[in-house]
Motif scaffolding. Structure first.
Motif, PDB file in Angstrom:
ATOM      1  N   THR A 188       0.842  -1.127  -0.036  1.00 23.00           N
ATOM      2  CA  THR A 188       0.071  -0.013  -0.235  1.00 23.00           C
ATOM      3  C   THR A 188       0.994   1.209   0.125  1.00 23.00           C
ATOM      4  N   MET A 189       2.089   1.235   0.234  1.00 18.80           N
ATOM      5  CA  MET A 189       3.019   2.249   0.445  1.00 18.80           C
ATOM      6  C   MET A 189       3.974   2.367  -0.865  1.00 18.80           C
ATOM      7  N   ILE A 190       4.170   1.644  -2.001  1.00 12.13           N
ATOM      8  CA  ILE A 190       4.983   1.587  -3.032  1.00 12.13           C
ATOM      9  C   ILE A 190       4.629   2.813  -3.672  1.00 12.13           C
ATOM     10  N   GLY A 191       5.702   3.784  -4.234  1.00  8.85           N
ATOM     11  CA  GLY A 191       5.623   4.849  -5.043  1.00  8.85           C
ATOM     12  C   GLY A 191       5.164   6.045  -4.341  1.00  8.85           C
ATOM     13  N   ARG A 192       4.902   6.055  -3.043  1.00  7.01           N
ATOM     14  CA  ARG A 192       4.630   7.116  -2.349  1.00  7.01           C
ATOM     15  C   ARG A 192       5.628   7.790  -1.569  1.00  7.01           C
ATOM     16  N   SER A 193       5.833   9.117  -1.555  1.00  7.55           N
ATOM     17  CA  SER A 193       6.857   9.773  -0.630  1.00  7.55           C
ATOM     18  C   SER A 193       6.543   9.699   0.536  1.00  7.55           C
ATOM     19  N   THR A 194       7.509  10.057   1.447  1.00  5.23           N
ATOM     20  CA  THR A 194       7.296   9.759   2.965  1.00  5.23           C
ATOM     21  C   THR A 194       6.429  10.817   3.560  1.00  5.23           C
ATOM     22  N   SER A 195       6.265  11.992   2.834  1.00  8.37           N
ATOM     23  CA  SER A 195       5.529  13.098   3.413  1.00  8.37           C
ATOM     24  C   SER A 195       4.090  12.673   3.180  1.00  8.37           C
ATOM     25  N   GLU A 196       3.832  11.741   2.307  1.00  7.61           N
ATOM     26  CA  GLU A 196       2.309  11.320   2.003  1.00  7.61           C
ATOM     27  C   GLU A 196       1.877  10.252   2.895  1.00  7.61           C
TER      28      GLU A 196
END
Length: 372
Positions: free
Chosen positions: A343-351
């Motif tokens: 569910t986290m792939i491709g998402r920046s840390t801030s998101e």
């Protein structure tokens, strides 16, 4: 023939000696306890000179052939395992009798690939071997053939010896073969004389080398020995590949055989385990930018650089990291379960929520497997 690499092996205070099946059998493949006793004599001399020695010994299947009334080495897995179960008793008894002549006690340590790959078992094996040495017993290590089918199919006692060498913090590894060192091709099969390689400083020195895969008596071959020697050398353990017939010279001044130079700094136990010993529980696919960050810059892997997740893994498992071309570029300890990371792939840390802002794989838990 001397070099500072050979000097390191000559003066090593702790060694692992790997004894292959061909060193313990006759030409017809039957176990020969007298050959084992000769090897024990040479090892005893080295121990009397002040070195600790751990022995990784093949030969269990060969030692079970005669007691079971078999005419030759079996081919099917069940009979191999039956022969190993009988032969392991004969093998360790032969080592015990050989060292008993010198008043030494022998301890048997049977390991499987699973034992080495799991961190808890890995640590327990290390403690057992360390304690045996502290109690002045001679540890005889072998793959647990009755359950470890990988060894029987692929001949992995060479690899096991490299893992054990790092496990016990050995200063050197001696691989005893039926050939006096490494040649560009098998000298027993070459139509013309083939080049002898006295020293290997790195994989580049092996360009053009053709190594055989197996022998009719054992399950390993020169390819297995070279691969294992490179593994140990990369972890910081120098390796000497020599003929069993030359064991006395190999253990005295290391002037025979082929020496594999060790990397200057020994790899930490945790990084070695991640890179070589642990089983991979899954795969993370990275984009090109993440590959550069992980391999060249030695940075942590963030979810933003992940393009795919495969396998069923949990936080704390070891996973392989692959580039866009599907080639493995690194291995590491993943911080999240597979379902969570998907569910986290491709998402920046801030998101991401605060509890999910840790790296997917921290730099301290990452080991690149290709040169930067």
């Amino acid at each position: 023939m001397t070099s500072h690499h050979r000097e390191g092996i000559r003066t090593a205070r702790s060694l692992v000696v790997k004894v292959g099946t061909t060193a313990l059998t006759t030409s017809s493949g039957l176990f020969d306890a007298s050959r084992l006793a000769e090897l024990a004599d040479a090892i005893e001399k080295r121990m009397k000179a002040g070195s600790d020695v751990v022995i990784v010994s093949s030969g269990a299947i060969a030692a079970g052939i005669e007691p079971l009334g078999l005419s030759r080495r079996p081919n099917d897995l069940a009979t191999k395992q039956a022969a190993a179960s009988v032969g392991q008793v004969a093998l360790v008894n032969a080592w015990s009798a050989a060292f008993g002549r010198y008043g030494r006690t022998v301890g048997q340590v049977l390991l499987s690939a699973h034992d080495i790959s799991m961190r808890v078992q890995h640590t327990n094996a290390q403690r057992t071997l360390d304690r045996l040495r502290a109690l002045h017993a001679v540890a005889i290590v072998n793959e647990n053939d009755t359950v470890a089918t990988n060894e029987i199919r692929f001949g992995d006692n060479d690899r096991l010896s490299a893992l054990v060498a790092h496990l016990v913090g050995a200063d050197a590894l001696l691989l005893l073969s039926d050939i006096d060192g490494l040649y560009e091709s098998d000298p027993r099969k070459a139509a013309a004389p083939t080049r002898y390689i006295a020293e290997v400083s790195g994989p580049g020195d092996l360009d053009g080398v053709t190594a055989g895969r197996s022998s009719h008596l054992g399950t390993g071959g020169m390819a297995s020995k070279v691969s294992s020697a490179l593994l140990a050398a990369d972890a910081g353990v120098p390796v000497l590949l020599a003929a069993a017939a030359d064991v006395s010279t190999a253990l005295t001044d290391a002037s025979v055989g082929t020496v594999f130079a060790a990397r200057p700094r020994r790899m930490s136990a945790r990084r070695f385990w991640v890179r070589y010993a642990a089983e991979s529980a899954g795969t993370l696919t990275l984009d090109a930018g993440a590959v550069r960050a992980v391999v060249r810059q030695r940075r942590s892997l963030l979810p933003a650089g992940i393009t795919g997740v495969s396998g069923r893994f949990f936080g704390g498992d070891v996973v392989e990291l692959c580039g866009p071309d599907a080639n493995v570029v690194a291995r590491g300890v993943v911080a999240y379960d597979a379902t969570e990371l998907a569910t986290m792939i491709g998402r920046s840390t801030s998101e991401l929520p605060g509890e999910l802002r840790r790296p997917a794989v921290h730099a301290d838990d990452l080991v690149a497997v290709e040169a930067p």
